[in-house]
Design an enzyme around this catalytic site. Structure first.
Site, PDB file in Angstrom:
ATOM      1  N   HIS A   1      45.420  31.183  40.124  1.00  0.00           N
ATOM      2  CA  HIS A   1      44.339  30.668  40.974  1.00  0.00           C
ATOM      3  C   HIS A   1      44.914  29.918  42.181  1.00  0.00           C
ATOM      4  O   HIS A   1      44.562  30.209  43.327  1.00  0.00           O
ATOM      5  CB  HIS A   1      43.468  29.725  40.125  1.00  0.00           C
ATOM      6  N   GLU A   2      45.814  28.973  41.919  1.00  0.00           N
ATOM      7  CA  GLU A   2      46.397  28.205  43.015  1.00  0.00           C
ATOM      8  C   GLU A   2      47.258  29.081  43.916  1.00  0.00           C
ATOM      9  O   GLU A   2      47.379  28.823  45.121  1.00  0.00           O
ATOM     10  CB  GLU A   2      47.208  27.022  42.477  1.00  0.00           C
TER      11      GLU A   2
ATOM     12  N   HIS B   1      45.226  30.388  46.712  1.00  0.00           N
ATOM     13  CA  HIS B   1      45.158  29.434  47.814  1.00  0.00           C
ATOM     14  C   HIS B   1      46.443  29.489  48.644  1.00  0.00           C
ATOM     15  O   HIS B   1      46.414  29.472  49.876  1.00  0.00           O
ATOM     16  CB  HIS B   1      44.981  28.012  47.264  1.00  0.00           C
TER      17      HIS B   1
ATOM     18  N   GLU C   1      38.499  29.277  48.637  1.00  0.00           N
ATOM     19  CA  GLU C   1      38.262  29.437  47.202  1.00  0.00           C
ATOM     20  C   GLU C   1      38.083  30.902  46.829  1.00  0.00           C
ATOM     21  O   GLU C   1      38.432  31.315  45.724  1.00  0.00           O
ATOM     22  CB  GLU C   1      37.032  28.630  46.790  1.00  0.00           C
TER      23      GLU C   1
END
Length: 504
Positions: free
Chosen positions: A270-271, A274, A300
């Site tokens: 997930h990160e 980003h 996001e």
């Protein structure tokens, strides 16, 4: 030349902003606990200096001079000069309304508050955080009051939302999330009826997974993503995040739980989404305000797309399973792809947002968004926040909250003063659904490529359609050019229905 002087001044301000990012990253990953007070003063000083430099009359003069030499009808994206002048003019107008003392106090107070949150969460003691939270809200109200007559804002929450999602009104956000709620509630109800709030047991991603082995695997998986070589590092933290310290310097974090492999695995991916966004901004925008992606909904969408559409999909998991067997001997030998697919896409009502499955996740966000609006519309006293939180979880998810650590204290955002941030999570899910559909149209064999380990095709598509623009284009224009059209919740709802079918 006015443009060169403006860009150099903005570059120096940007350097200080990136230095503050590095201090904030260190604060959350490596700084000794006793350094909290000194770090809060350092961050406050940097916030004050940056604010004073940016709101200087010379910046306004240079903006006017640059704009005077440009075509006033230039379309966004037509030239870096025009885009920089347009974006910075609005930033400058907003910044000029905020006193430097207030900027510094916000930075100081939220830094102290974050450390208080860590202790309050550890002790499950909302009362210990309450004075800090009251100060944060007071300062945030003062910030919002600076824009009382700003033409883009008509609601007291608009200035807060605009910090994260530019030029999207509170009412527009209410509409989008309202449409999402209407479509989501029957999906969640059908998927979770009878689970008792705990979901099925015997999850292959839960067991005994030593942290050092998890880290080794996670770093291997990140290295397979389309990051520029040598551009990232990974560290542990209490609340996972990603930040960019500068071009070619992306900091990723995750949280390890030796009983739950999925926590570190999926939060790291997930990160990384980003981080890929930050790394993909066009190099020629470096050291300018255009290099920072402005829309957190778009931001996001990148993390959600890589975590949920890619990492939780069958093609990726088929390649992951042999790696799991090698990394954790004895834990996955009897696990087949179908089971790993079900375990990675389980739907179960739960208390913790960052551990929630993607089907129920948006209910967690809706709760936070509604509570934030009640706070800033004046209807909810902060002392009543735990009770209001617990009532929402009872109503929306049918769960009883056992203590504040599993309830109102679970997220760092309010302690960090990030009011207006939460709704961008759900907006990001909506956008991710649209981008995935558009990418699939342009790359017909996208899923088979992922299955062979080719993650670069998707990475390049996202870099070209989304990342490289930075702030040059408004979010709606980026989505339009990517082939997504107007905001629509339907692609996300269709995706969630598919995930429910997998988990059944």
């Amino acid at each position: 030349m006015s443009y060169d002087e403006l860009r150099e001044r903005l570059g120096r301000i940007n350097d200080l902003s990136r230095a503050a990012s590095l201090l904030a990253w260190d604060e959350r990953t490596m700084m000794p606990k006793a350094g909290a007070e000194a770090r809060s003063e350092q961050l406050a000083t940097l916030a004050r200096v940056r604010h004073e430099m940016f709101t200087d009359e010379a910046i306004g003069r240079l903006i006017d001079e640059v704009r005077a030499g440009l075509d006033p009808d230039a379309e966004p994206g037509s030239s870096i000069e025009a885009d920089l002048a347009r974006v910075v003019a609005r930033d400058w107008e907003k910044a000029r309304r905020v006193p430097a003392d207030l900027r510094a106090e916000l930075a100081r107070t939220t830094s102290v508050s974050e450390h208080a949150w860590v202790e309050a969460k550890r002790e499950s003691d909302f009362g210990a955080l309450l004075p800090h939270l009251e100060k944060n809200v007071e300062l945030t109200r003062r910030y919002a009051d600076c824009f009382e007559d700003f033409e883009d804002f008509s609601h007291p929450y608009d200035p807060l939302l605009d910090e994260y999602e530019p030029q999207m009104s509170t009412e527009d956000m209410r509409r989008v999330l309202g449409e999402l709620r209407e479509g989501l509630v029957p999906i969640v109800r059908g998927a979770t009826d009878g689970d008792g709030g705990e979901g099925p047991g015997d999850n292959s991603l839960q067991g005994d997974f030593p942290e050092d082995l998890q880290r080794r695997l996670v770093e291997e998986l990140i290295s397979e993503l389309p990051f520029p070589e040598g551009s990232w590092r990974l560290d542990p933290t209490e609340h996972p995040f990603a930040t960019s310290v500068g071009h070619g310097d992306v900091r990723l974090t995750t949280r390890y739980d030796e009983s739950n492999l999925g926590m570190a695995l999926f939060s790291a991916l997930h990160e990384s989404g980003h981080g890929l966004y930050e790394a993909g901004v066009a190099p020629e925008l470096a050291r300018t305000p255009l290099a920072s992606p402005r829309s957190l909904g778009l931001h996001e969408s990148q993390s959600r797309l890589w975590e949920n559409w890619v990492a939780c999909g069958r093609p990726y998991l088929e390649r992951l399973l042999p790696k799991l067997r090698e990394a954790f001997p004895g834990s996955f030998e009897a696990v087949e792809v179908e089971r790993l697919l079900r375990d990675s896409n389980r739907v179960e009502r739960s208390l913790i947002r960052i551990e929630a499955d993607e089907v129920t996740y948006n209910l967690h966000i809706l709760i936070r968004f509604e509570l934030e609006l009640e706070i800033f519309e004046g209807g909810l006293a902060l002392a009543e926040l735990p009770e209001a939180w617990n009532a929402r979880y009872r109503e929306y998810l049918g769960l009883e909250v056992p203590d504040d650590a599993h309830g109102v204290l679970q997220d760092v955002h309010w302690a960090a003063g990030a009011f207006g941030y939460f709704p961008t999570y759900s907006l990001g899910n909506v956008i991710a659904g649209q981008l995935w559909e558009a990418a699939g149209t342009d790359i017909p064999d996208l899923e088979s490529r992922i299955g062979t380990g080719d993650l670069a095709a998707l990475g390049e598509w996202l870099r070209d359609r989304v990342h490289r623009h930075g702030r040059r284009l408004p979010p709606a224009e980026i989505l339009e050019r990517a082939g997504c059209g107007a905001l629509s919740v339907e692609p996300l709802l269709d995706h969630l229905r598919e995930r429910v079918a997998i988990a059944a």
